[in-house]
Design an enzyme around this catalytic site. Structure first.
Site, PDB file in Angstrom:
ATOM      1  N   ASP A 163       0.821  -1.219   0.000  1.00  0.00           N
ATOM      2  CA  ASP A 163       0.000   0.000   0.000  1.00  0.00           C
ATOM      3  C   ASP A 163       0.853   1.266   0.000  1.00  0.00           C
ATOM      4  O   ASP A 163       0.404   2.328   0.424  1.00  0.00           O
ATOM      5  CB  ASP A 163      -0.971  -0.019   1.185  1.00  0.00           C
TER       6      ASP A 163
ATOM      7  N   HIS B 115      24.523   6.128 -18.562  1.00  0.00           N
ATOM      8  CA  HIS B 115      23.538   6.400 -17.503  1.00  0.00           C
ATOM      9  C   HIS B 115      23.810   5.546 -16.260  1.00  0.00           C
ATOM     10  O   HIS B 115      22.891   4.988 -15.658  1.00  0.00           O
ATOM     11  CB  HIS B 115      22.111   6.155 -18.013  1.00  0.00           C
TER      12      HIS B 115
ATOM     13  N   ASP C  71      26.230  13.410 -13.456  1.00  0.00           N
ATOM     14  CA  ASP C  71      25.159  13.992 -14.278  1.00  0.00           C
ATOM     15  C   ASP C  71      23.958  14.070 -13.349  1.00  0.00           C
ATOM     16  O   ASP C  71      23.332  13.056 -13.036  1.00  0.00           O
ATOM     17  CB  ASP C  71      24.899  13.085 -15.486  1.00  0.00           C
TER      18      ASP C  71
ATOM     19  N   ASP D 296      19.792  20.092 -15.697  1.00  0.00           N
ATOM     20  CA  ASP D 296      20.486  18.897 -16.197  1.00  0.00           C
ATOM     21  C   ASP D 296      21.946  19.276 -16.413  1.00  0.00           C
ATOM     22  O   ASP D 296      22.289  19.893 -17.424  1.00  0.00           O
ATOM     23  CB  ASP D 296      19.796  18.462 -17.505  1.00  0.00           C
TER      24      ASP D 296
ATOM     25  N   HIS E 234      26.386   9.807 -28.402  1.00  0.00           N
ATOM     26  CA  HIS E 234      25.085  10.434 -28.155  1.00  0.00           C
ATOM     27  C   HIS E 234      25.038  11.800 -28.813  1.00  0.00           C
ATOM     28  O   HIS E 234      26.022  12.266 -29.369  1.00  0.00           O
ATOM     29  CB  HIS E 234      24.782  10.494 -26.652  1.00  0.00           C
TER      30      HIS E 234
ATOM     31  N   HIS F 111      19.339  18.363 -26.051  1.00  0.00           N
ATOM     32  CA  HIS F 111      17.900  18.072 -26.122  1.00  0.00           C
ATOM     33  C   HIS F 111      17.176  19.235 -25.471  1.00  0.00           C
ATOM     34  O   HIS F 111      17.757  19.978 -24.671  1.00  0.00           O
ATOM     35  CB  HIS F 111      17.576  16.750 -25.399  1.00  0.00           C
TER      36      HIS F 111
ATOM     37  N   HIS G 136      13.903  15.543 -20.866  1.00  0.00           N
ATOM     38  CA  HIS G 136      13.953  15.516 -22.335  1.00  0.00           C
ATOM     39  C   HIS G 136      12.614  16.103 -22.746  1.00  0.00           C
ATOM     40  O   HIS G 136      11.624  15.409 -22.877  1.00  0.00           O
ATOM     41  CB  HIS G 136      14.140  14.091 -22.860  1.00  0.00           C
TER      42      HIS G 136
ATOM     43  N   GLU H 136      25.882  19.148 -24.367  1.00  0.00           N
ATOM     44  CA  GLU H 136      26.521  18.103 -23.563  1.00  0.00           C
ATOM     45  C   GLU H 136      27.376  17.120 -24.359  1.00  0.00           C
ATOM     46  O   GLU H 136      27.083  15.931 -24.410  1.00  0.00           O
ATOM     47  CB  GLU H 136      25.450  17.333 -22.772  1.00  0.00           C
TER      48      GLU H 136
ATOM     49  N   TYR I 197      34.102   8.960 -24.552  1.00  0.00           N
ATOM     50  CA  TYR I 197      34.114   7.756 -23.703  1.00  0.00           C
ATOM     51  C   TYR I 197      35.027   6.734 -24.373  1.00  0.00           C
ATOM     52  O   TYR I 197      34.769   6.331 -25.511  1.00  0.00           O
ATOM     53  CB  TYR I 197      32.691   7.195 -23.564  1.00  0.00           C
TER      54      TYR I 197
ATOM     55  N   ARG J  12      32.015  13.865 -19.801  1.00  0.00           N
ATOM     56  CA  ARG J  12      30.888  14.618 -20.392  1.00  0.00           C
ATOM     57  C   ARG J  12      30.835  15.954 -19.676  1.00  0.00           C
ATOM     58  O   ARG J  12      31.092  16.019 -18.464  1.00  0.00           O
ATOM     59  CB  ARG J  12      29.577  13.837 -20.243  1.00  0.00           C
TER      60      ARG J  12
ATOM     61  N   GLU K  15      28.105  19.138 -19.424  1.00  0.00           N
ATOM     62  CA  GLU K  15      26.735  19.483 -19.826  1.00  0.00           C
ATOM     63  C   GLU K  15      26.276  20.751 -19.133  1.00  0.00           C
ATOM     64  O   GLU K  15      26.326  20.853 -17.902  1.00  0.00           O
ATOM     65  CB  GLU K  15      25.782  18.331 -19.457  1.00  0.00           C
TER      66      GLU K  15
HETATM   67  N1  GLY Z   1      20.628  13.436 -17.709  1.00  0.00           N
HETATM   68  C1  GLY Z   1      20.134  12.888 -18.904  1.00  0.00           C
HETATM   69  C2  GLY Z   1      20.654  13.596 -20.061  1.00  0.00           C
HETATM   70  O1  GLY Z   1      21.661  14.266 -19.957  1.00  0.00           O
HETATM   71  O2  GLY Z   1      20.090  13.574 -21.125  1.00  0.00           O
HETATM   72 MN    MN Z   2      20.941  16.076 -20.848  1.00  0.00          MN
HETATM   73 MN    MN Z   3      22.373  15.014 -18.091  1.00  0.00          MN
END
Ligand code: GLY
Ligand code: MN
Ligand code: MN
Length: 462
Positions: free
Chosen positions: A45, A251, A268, A279, A358, A362, A369, A407, A411, A428, A430
């Protein structure tokens, strides 16, 4: 007794409803139905924390589950109706205060509000006379919503016995809402500045306390602490803290891995403040000093980000920043012997994707996103000259008020063809950018990004 009023101006939500209604009126009018969703059980519950549907919240500012917004645009005028949970003093002792329809009407500026248990009897009647129904059909709840809509429409048809008009067409509200949400208004920009500021403080804290021997989850705890201390309701997504080779998993969830002397740590993390996401990614050395190979790759990623930032303006389309970042990264990888061949050939063959798989950004907003088209609307095939319709429409031009992430990353997984000094490095960087009339404003630079500034901050305290 009612819940505590939010500290921000609720009139913006009403203004958005009016804008949406004007758009619907211009497209033939109709009745729009938007649900926020229900509380979902996590186990036994115990529910998951409730998170409103982003578009519902965008139009209402109302954050209780089991609520529906019904907007009607008829030639003779418009009407906004909320359905929400009724006041329930017994349940409110356990779960907290509810607005109830009466208070919700005046506080949130609806024309009327009713008990959500009455929706299924009210709605079929309300459908009668409208030509179109509008609903967010590409929303994740679509199958349920379609079944529900069809049932309401059948009910409406049966009750008129063919004497009155009942909508025959269900239109998708998603593109209309996405086009609104992708351009942030002043209230949203303000909230996104605040969300970005909080996330930047959390990253600063992580840099300050990081040291060899600390677990990833301990850094996550520091980040979440700062989010909550500043009033953010939650993280905007699962916090990524990746030390050493974990940084090559895009991720990677913060886990028990311990930071080792010589590791890079990739974080991140962003928070959600009154619905709005930040982000941010930063990558820094666990011991406070970048090694030579780490510094080399870091500076390539930073230069790629800078190149993308320069293409983030209304003079460019969405993908221009990605193209710029790819050029810098590919050239850097060639210079360091990770790729071989000319810049153009490596870009053409997409060999850089082994290290940069990637995209560079975004949309960001109520969803991390966020909604919004990335391409221009397709050319109407009827009006296109034969043979001139390309497979994908052109990338969308950036406009002031859009918010996007920038971002880039590199890698490096171990491979015999790759100089060993670079193995397992994952980087990375960002930041979140608000497009302005002449360029962009970076919302997230309260946390350092230059190597020397990161090292200085890390040296401040332990
Ligand atoms: N934190 C997810 C992205 O950077 O898209
Ligand atoms: Mn992002
Ligand atoms: Mn991110």
């Amino acid at each position: 007794m009612t819940p505590i009023l939010p500290s921000f101006d609720l009139s913006v939500f009403k203004a958005r409803r009016q804008r949406l209604l004007a758009t619907l009126a211009a497209q033939g009018g109709g009745i729009a139905i938007i649900s926020t969703g229900r509380l979902k059980m996590r186990n036994a519950d115990s529910p998951y924390p409730f998170r409103f549907n982003s578009s519902f919240y965008y139009l209402t500012g109302f954050n209780e589950p089991d609520a529906w917004l019904i907007l009607e645009a008829r030639p003779q005028g418009t009407r906004s109706t909320l359905f929400c949970q009724p006041k329930d003093p017994k349940m409110e002792i356990w779960e907290g205060l509810l607005w109830g329809p009466e208070e919700a009407t005046t506080t949130f500026g609806f024309d009327q509000a009713f008990d959500c248990h009455d929706l299924s009897t009210w709605l079929p009647q309300a459908l009668i006379g409208h030509q179109h129904v509008w609903a967010p059909l590409t929303h994740s709840a679509t199958p349920d919503l379609m079944v529900q809509l069809q049932a309401w429409l059948s009910h409406a048809k049966a009750s008129t016995r063919g004497l009155k008009r009942v909508p025959t067409q269900i239109n998708d509200l998603t593109p209309v809402l996405s086009d609104m949400r992708v351009i942030k208004d002043a209230a949203e920009c303000d909230m996104m500045h605040q969300s970005a500021y909080i996330a930047a403080q959390a990253h600063r804290q992580a840099m300050r306390v990081a040291r060899a021997g600390l677990a990833e989850f301990a850094l996550e705890a520091e980040i979440l602490k700062i989010f909550r201390q500043h009033g953010a309701q939650s993280p905007a997504y699962e916090t990524i803290v990746a030390t050493g080779q974990n940084a090559c998993i895009l991720h990677h969830r913060a886990g028990p891995s311990l930071m080792q002397d010589g590791d890079l740590v990739l974080i991140d993390a962003g928070c959600e403040l009154n619905g709005y996401a930040s982000d941010i990614t930063r990558t820094f050395p666990a011991n406070g000093r970048f090694s030579g190979p780490q510094a080399t790759l870091y500076d390539i990623v930073l230069a790629a980000q800078q190149a993308a930032i320069e293409f983030t303006s209304p003079a460019h389309h969405f993908n221009a920043g990605h193209d710029a970042a790819v050029r810098v990264i590919t050239q850097g990888l060639i210079d360091e012997g990770l790729l071989k061949g000319s810049l153009d050939s490596q870009i053409e063959q997409e060999t850089y994707k082994q290290f940069y798989m990637h995209r560079t950004g975004h949309w960001l907003g109520l969803d991390v996103h966020d909604v919004g088209r990335y391409r221009e609307l397709p050319i109407d095939s009827a009006s296109a000259v034969d043979g001139e319709v390309s497979a994908a429409p052109a990338w969308r031009q950036l406009e002031p008020g859009m918010v996007l992430t920038i971002e880039p990353g590199i890698y490096v997984r171990p491979h015999e063809d790759i100089p060993e000094q670079f193995w397992h490095i994952g980087i990375r960087i960002e930041d979140d950018a608000l497009v302005t009339p002449n360029g962009c404003e970076l919302l997230t630079r309260d946390v350092p990004v230059e190597r020397s500034a990161i090292e200085a901050l890390m040296a401040e305290s332990g």
